[in-house]
Design a protein around this motif. Sequence first.
Motif, PDB file in Angstrom:
ATOM      1  N   PHE A   1       2.994   6.132   6.994  1.00 15.32           N
ATOM      2  CA  PHE A   1       2.930   4.754   7.472  1.00 15.32           C
ATOM      3  C   PHE A   1       2.508   4.711   8.940  1.00 15.32           C
ATOM      4  O   PHE A   1       1.632   3.942   9.334  1.00 15.32           O
ATOM      5  CB  PHE A   1       4.278   4.041   7.300  1.00 15.32           C
ATOM      6  CG  PHE A   1       4.273   2.673   7.918  1.00 15.32           C
ATOM      7  CD1 PHE A   1       3.724   1.598   7.244  1.00 15.32           C
ATOM      8  CD2 PHE A   1       4.784   2.471   9.197  1.00 15.32           C
ATOM      9  CE1 PHE A   1       3.684   0.332   7.831  1.00 15.32           C
ATOM     10  CE2 PHE A   1       4.742   1.208   9.790  1.00 15.32           C
ATOM     11  CZ  PHE A   1       4.197   0.143   9.106  1.00 15.32           C
TER      12      PHE A   1
ATOM     13  N   LEU B   1      -1.151   3.038   3.405  1.00 13.55           N
ATOM     14  CA  LEU B   1       0.072   2.225   3.392  1.00 13.55           C
ATOM     15  C   LEU B   1       0.690   2.257   1.989  1.00 13.55           C
ATOM     16  O   LEU B   1       1.905   2.428   1.832  1.00 13.55           O
ATOM     17  CB  LEU B   1      -0.268   0.789   3.833  1.00 13.55           C
ATOM     18  CG  LEU B   1       0.824  -0.275   3.740  1.00 13.55           C
ATOM     19  CD1 LEU B   1       2.125   0.180   4.369  1.00 13.55           C
ATOM     20  CD2 LEU B   1       0.363  -1.570   4.404  1.00 13.55           C
ATOM     21  N   ILE B   2      -0.137   2.144   0.983  1.00 11.97           N
ATOM     22  CA  ILE B   2       0.363   2.194  -0.396  1.00 11.97           C
ATOM     23  C   ILE B   2       0.898   3.595  -0.712  1.00 11.97           C
ATOM     24  O   ILE B   2       1.965   3.753  -1.302  1.00 11.97           O
ATOM     25  CB  ILE B   2      -0.756   1.792  -1.384  1.00 11.97           C
ATOM     26  CG1 ILE B   2      -1.159   0.327  -1.141  1.00 11.97           C
ATOM     27  CG2 ILE B   2      -0.313   1.995  -2.827  1.00 11.97           C
ATOM     28  CD1 ILE B   2      -2.491  -0.076  -1.751  1.00 11.97           C
ATOM     29  N   LYS B   3       0.155   4.615  -0.272  1.00 13.09           N
ATOM     30  CA  LYS B   3       0.583   6.005  -0.486  1.00 13.09           C
ATOM     31  C   LYS B   3       1.935   6.285   0.173  1.00 13.09           C
ATOM     32  O   LYS B   3       2.727   7.094  -0.320  1.00 13.09           O
ATOM     33  CB  LYS B   3      -0.461   6.959   0.114  1.00 13.09           C
ATOM     34  CG  LYS B   3      -1.579   7.312  -0.838  1.00 13.09           C
ATOM     35  CD  LYS B   3      -1.154   8.496  -1.704  1.00 13.09           C
ATOM     36  CE  LYS B   3      -2.227   8.866  -2.697  1.00 13.09           C
ATOM     37  NZ  LYS B   3      -1.726   9.818  -3.709  1.00 13.09           N
TER      38      LYS B   3
ATOM     39  N   TYR C   1       4.462   4.348   0.339  1.00 11.57           N
ATOM     40  CA  TYR C   1       5.518   3.931  -0.600  1.00 11.57           C
ATOM     41  C   TYR C   1       5.695   4.949  -1.713  1.00 11.57           C
ATOM     42  O   TYR C   1       6.806   5.210  -2.164  1.00 11.57           O
ATOM     43  CB  TYR C   1       5.190   2.556  -1.202  1.00 11.57           C
ATOM     44  CG  TYR C   1       5.400   1.408  -0.245  1.00 11.57           C
ATOM     45  CD1 TYR C   1       6.647   0.813  -0.108  1.00 11.57           C
ATOM     46  CD2 TYR C   1       4.369   0.923   0.531  1.00 11.57           C
ATOM     47  CE1 TYR C   1       6.860  -0.233   0.775  1.00 11.57           C
ATOM     48  CE2 TYR C   1       4.556  -0.131   1.420  1.00 11.57           C
ATOM     49  CZ  TYR C   1       5.800  -0.709   1.529  1.00 11.57           C
ATOM     50  OH  TYR C   1       6.008  -1.737   2.402  1.00 11.57           O
ATOM     51  N   ASP C   2       4.578   5.539  -2.163  1.00 11.65           N
ATOM     52  CA  ASP C   2       4.635   6.550  -3.226  1.00 11.65           C
ATOM     53  C   ASP C   2       5.629   7.657  -2.907  1.00 11.65           C
ATOM     54  O   ASP C   2       6.259   8.221  -3.812  1.00 11.65           O
ATOM     55  CB  ASP C   2       3.255   7.215  -3.370  1.00 11.65           C
ATOM     56  CG  ASP C   2       2.442   6.602  -4.498  1.00 11.65           C
ATOM     57  OD1 ASP C   2       3.015   5.820  -5.262  1.00 11.65           O
ATOM     58  OD2 ASP C   2       1.243   6.906  -4.593  1.00 11.65           O
TER      59      ASP C   2
ATOM     60  N   PHE D   1       9.414   7.476  -4.109  1.00  7.27           N
ATOM     61  CA  PHE D   1       9.791   7.252  -5.505  1.00  7.27           C
ATOM     62  C   PHE D   1      10.705   8.279  -6.140  1.00  7.27           C
ATOM     63  O   PHE D   1      11.302   8.014  -7.176  1.00  7.27           O
ATOM     64  CB  PHE D   1       8.552   7.112  -6.388  1.00  7.27           C
ATOM     65  CG  PHE D   1       7.819   5.865  -6.115  1.00  7.27           C
ATOM     66  CD1 PHE D   1       8.467   4.769  -5.570  1.00  7.27           C
ATOM     67  CD2 PHE D   1       6.465   5.761  -6.400  1.00  7.27           C
ATOM     68  CE1 PHE D   1       7.791   3.607  -5.297  1.00  7.27           C
ATOM     69  CE2 PHE D   1       5.777   4.596  -6.132  1.00  7.27           C
ATOM     70  CZ  PHE D   1       6.439   3.526  -5.582  1.00  7.27           C
TER      71      PHE D   1
ATOM     72  N   PRO E   1      17.312   5.625  -7.880  1.00 10.60           N
ATOM     73  CA  PRO E   1      17.103   4.177  -7.752  1.00 10.60           C
ATOM     74  C   PRO E   1      18.001   3.475  -6.731  1.00 10.60           C
ATOM     75  O   PRO E   1      17.516   2.683  -5.923  1.00 10.60           O
ATOM     76  CB  PRO E   1      17.371   3.664  -9.164  1.00 10.60           C
ATOM     77  CG  PRO E   1      16.959   4.797 -10.038  1.00 10.60           C
ATOM     78  CD  PRO E   1      17.328   6.045  -9.280  1.00 10.60           C
ATOM     79  N   GLU E   2      19.302   3.793  -6.739  1.00  6.04           N
ATOM     80  CA  GLU E   2      20.227   3.118  -5.812  1.00  6.04           C
ATOM     81  C   GLU E   2      19.840   3.373  -4.359  1.00  6.04           C
ATOM     82  O   GLU E   2      19.873   2.477  -3.519  1.00  6.04           O
ATOM     83  CB  GLU E   2      21.669   3.620  -6.041  1.00  6.04           C
ATOM     84  CG  GLU E   2      22.324   3.143  -7.325  1.00  6.04           C
ATOM     85  CD  GLU E   2      22.703   1.667  -7.276  1.00  6.04           C
ATOM     86  OE1 GLU E   2      22.688   1.076  -6.190  1.00  6.04           O
ATOM     87  OE2 GLU E   2      22.996   1.113  -8.362  1.00  6.04           O
TER      88      GLU E   2
ATOM     89  N   LEU F   1      16.840   4.524  -3.368  1.00 13.34           N
ATOM     90  CA  LEU F   1      15.485   4.002  -3.173  1.00 13.34           C
ATOM     91  C   LEU F   1      15.528   2.548  -2.717  1.00 13.34           C
ATOM     92  O   LEU F   1      14.850   2.164  -1.759  1.00 13.34           O
ATOM     93  CB  LEU F   1      14.689   4.110  -4.483  1.00 13.34           C
ATOM     94  CG  LEU F   1      13.299   3.462  -4.474  1.00 13.34           C
ATOM     95  CD1 LEU F   1      12.348   4.211  -3.547  1.00 13.34           C
ATOM     96  CD2 LEU F   1      12.694   3.400  -5.875  1.00 13.34           C
ATOM     97  N   ALA F   2      16.334   1.748  -3.402  1.00  9.85           N
ATOM     98  CA  ALA F   2      16.393   0.326  -3.081  1.00  9.85           C
ATOM     99  C   ALA F   2      16.833   0.108  -1.633  1.00  9.85           C
ATOM    100  O   ALA F   2      16.248  -0.700  -0.907  1.00  9.85           O
ATOM    101  CB  ALA F   2      17.348  -0.383  -4.043  1.00  9.85           C
TER     102      ALA F   2
ATOM    103  N   ILE G   1      13.943   1.543   0.838  1.00  8.96           N
ATOM    104  CA  ILE G   1      12.721   0.736   0.889  1.00  8.96           C
ATOM    105  C   ILE G   1      12.980  -0.555   1.671  1.00  8.96           C
ATOM    106  O   ILE G   1      12.098  -1.065   2.355  1.00  8.96           O
ATOM    107  CB  ILE G   1      12.232   0.411  -0.538  1.00  8.96           C
ATOM    108  CG1 ILE G   1      11.708   1.671  -1.228  1.00  8.96           C
ATOM    109  CG2 ILE G   1      11.150  -0.631  -0.519  1.00  8.96           C
ATOM    110  CD1 ILE G   1      10.246   1.952  -1.007  1.00  8.96           C
ATOM    111  N   GLU G   2      14.178  -1.069   1.578  1.00  7.49           N
ATOM    112  CA  GLU G   2      14.492  -2.297   2.303  1.00  7.49           C
ATOM    113  C   GLU G   2      14.440  -2.058   3.822  1.00  7.49           C
ATOM    114  O   GLU G   2      13.859  -2.850   4.566  1.00  7.49           O
ATOM    115  CB  GLU G   2      15.871  -2.812   1.876  1.00  7.49           C
ATOM    116  CG  GLU G   2      16.065  -4.252   2.276  1.00  7.49           C
ATOM    117  CD  GLU G   2      17.203  -4.919   1.513  1.00  7.49           C
ATOM    118  OE1 GLU G   2      17.753  -4.312   0.575  1.00  7.49           O
ATOM    119  OE2 GLU G   2      17.523  -6.061   1.886  1.00  7.49           O
TER     120      GLU G   2
ATOM    121  N   ASN H   1      10.722  -1.426   4.752  1.00  9.58           N
ATOM    122  CA  ASN H   1       9.876  -2.615   4.711  1.00  9.58           C
ATOM    123  C   ASN H   1      10.095  -3.531   5.898  1.00  9.58           C
ATOM    124  O   ASN H   1       9.152  -4.086   6.444  1.00  9.58           O
ATOM    125  CB  ASN H   1      10.164  -3.399   3.427  1.00  9.58           C
ATOM    126  CG  ASN H   1       8.928  -3.562   2.616  1.00  9.58           C
ATOM    127  OD1 ASN H   1       8.177  -2.599   2.507  1.00  9.58           O
ATOM    128  ND2 ASN H   1       8.691  -4.733   2.088  1.00  9.58           N
TER     129      ASN H   1
ATOM    130  N   ALA I   1       8.399  -1.949   8.773  1.00  8.93           N
ATOM    131  CA  ALA I   1       6.942  -1.984   8.621  1.00  8.93           C
ATOM    132  C   ALA I   1       6.390  -3.337   9.063  1.00  8.93           C
ATOM    133  O   ALA I   1       5.388  -3.421   9.783  1.00  8.93           O
ATOM    134  CB  ALA I   1       6.562  -1.691   7.171  1.00  8.93           C
TER     135      ALA I   1
END
Lengths: 324, 324
Positions: free
Chosen positions: B71, B111-113, B115-116, B119, B123-124, B126-127, B130-131, B134, B137
């Motif tokens: 990023f 920018l998309i990469k 986020y990749d 992954f 999940p818990e 990750l959420a 990412i918050e 973001n 960013a």
Amino acid sequence: MLKFEEIQNIVNNEIAKLDFKSEPVELYQPISYVLSGNGKRLRSCLALLSCNLFNNDIRNAIKPAIGVEMFHNFTLLHDDIMDKADLRRNKPTVHKKWNENVAILSGDAMLIKAYDLFFELKPEILAKVIEVFNKAALQVCEGQQYDMNFETKIDVTTDEYIKMITLKTAVLLAASLKIGAIIGGATLKDADLLYYYGINLGIAFQLQDDYLDVYGDVKTFGKKIGGDIVSNKKTYLLISAIENAKDENKYKLLNLLYNKHIESQEKIKEVTDIYNDLNIPQVLKEKLHFYHSQAVNNISQVNAKKGDINVFIQLSNNLLIRKK
Amino acid sequence: MLKFEEIQNIVNNEIAKLDFKSEPVELYQPISYVLSGNGKRLRSCLALLSCNLFNNDIRNAIKPAIGVEMFHNFTLLHDDIMDKADLRRNKPTVHKKWNENVAILSGDAMLIKAYDLFFELKPEILAKVIEVFNKAALQVCEGQQYDMNFETKIDVTTDEYIKMITLKTAVLLAASLKIGAIIGGATLKDADLLYYYGINLGIAFQLQDDYLDVYGDVKTFGKKIGGDIVSNKKTYLLISAIENAKDENKYKLLNLLYNKHIESQEKIKEVTDIYNDLNIPQVLKEKLHFYHSQAVNNISQVNAKKGDINVFIQLSNNLLIRKK
């Protein structure tokens, strides 16, 4: 199941609710400006329709559906800089109304904002959805790069063209449908069928776009006829004509492409004559019907109510007879 | 706890492993080019160091740490277009080596990469991650917009400047640290302390950058001295000088800024004389020490081994005595 128009209303209301009054205004005003355009909101609607196919409650899918729409509008914003386009949906593009730096940066912010709209999903679902979204997002960039490469590449084949429009247009429609399906609780198999339905629908959609640019009715099409011909855009029609033309026709066609002094209307007429001569509209329509029937085939296999599936079949039928 | 150099090696190895050989090459080659530069990888290292503060096993944090670096490099790529910069780390910038369209689009793909690379987190986690990512960013975009606005704004205050560098530089360092902490299993309180440590560290870092541009030693700084003065860049030194200058000094300073005919070396000398006259280096150093001590205060409250916390204190101390 909700009607397409009902879903469109939900989407429009939700977009109207988004708040871009933050500072600095140069960053957020363009986002608001771009989203206020009268787009079809096709991607959002497909996501919600797809969710609704598996679930009566589509509320969890609304924000993610807007996220995909936000991403789509981000790509338009950056594409317009790259294509040096002055107008989008009859309004000045962001880089014309503000400047190029504002367009680059507010585009970046839109892309980031798109991800924001997924966060209310439950973590397990979020992880799955973001993965589908990200793959598609990267492929859209690949498609745009191929499209730009094609501008200076002479020997583009129809296969390469189909690959390009798959990436640039179809994967995002497909991802929207798959994301909606996942949120709606579809099985992986059904979510994938929706995805492939979207791929085939997207390709057919773009082929119809190419067709209408030349063979549309100026009254219903809403744009000038023959714009792609004037700008030498490598559409399915042109690529197919270059592939099929022989001898005199080929010579004439290439001459028309490189002739910078020819008047637009004459160029449109001459190129269209060659298309007709080579039966290109028929070639395109056959290809379009192929993808259409593939789409119908995909959606028909989904484990859902027949009446609901018919909504998707109807949607793809409308595409074939659409005039704008 | 791993040493900073060990962590830097892990980061460099991981970046070297990234594969950008995909098609179309115009999209992926620039990404590979940008990442092959000799950056400090500061953000990745901070993320891993922070994870290591709470967990002996930092493996889960490696890819996300690279995501933050990705990023950061995306922002440099797009900033260089906006700033019309020809060189970055002594190499031609992407828009110079290729062209502007390639730079816009490969930046979008980066920018998309980015986020990749998140992954593989559960999940818990990750959420949550990412918050944080973001939010930072988007703030980096806001910071860049303010920075551009400052170019034509005359009455920028030091407070506005601190806000701008907080957004443009500090929040991403802070987010890197917080993300590392979250993945390492820190409590929310500790993760937030790492975040604030990063904010204060980031501001101090940028202030030191501003200082070195004028008062650095050309041998160790690695760049020309006075570049910011020549380009009228609104640094803490300049803004502070404009705020503090009175009468003759103010008149002289503004004259130097608007004088397009003055020779660079003379301008640097004259402006530096005014800075010295107004005691601006001292004003900056006091501000820098304020943020440094805040950072030390933040990190000291973290619930971790004293020896490990000292690594972070040492890191911020090094920042104060760094010469490049």
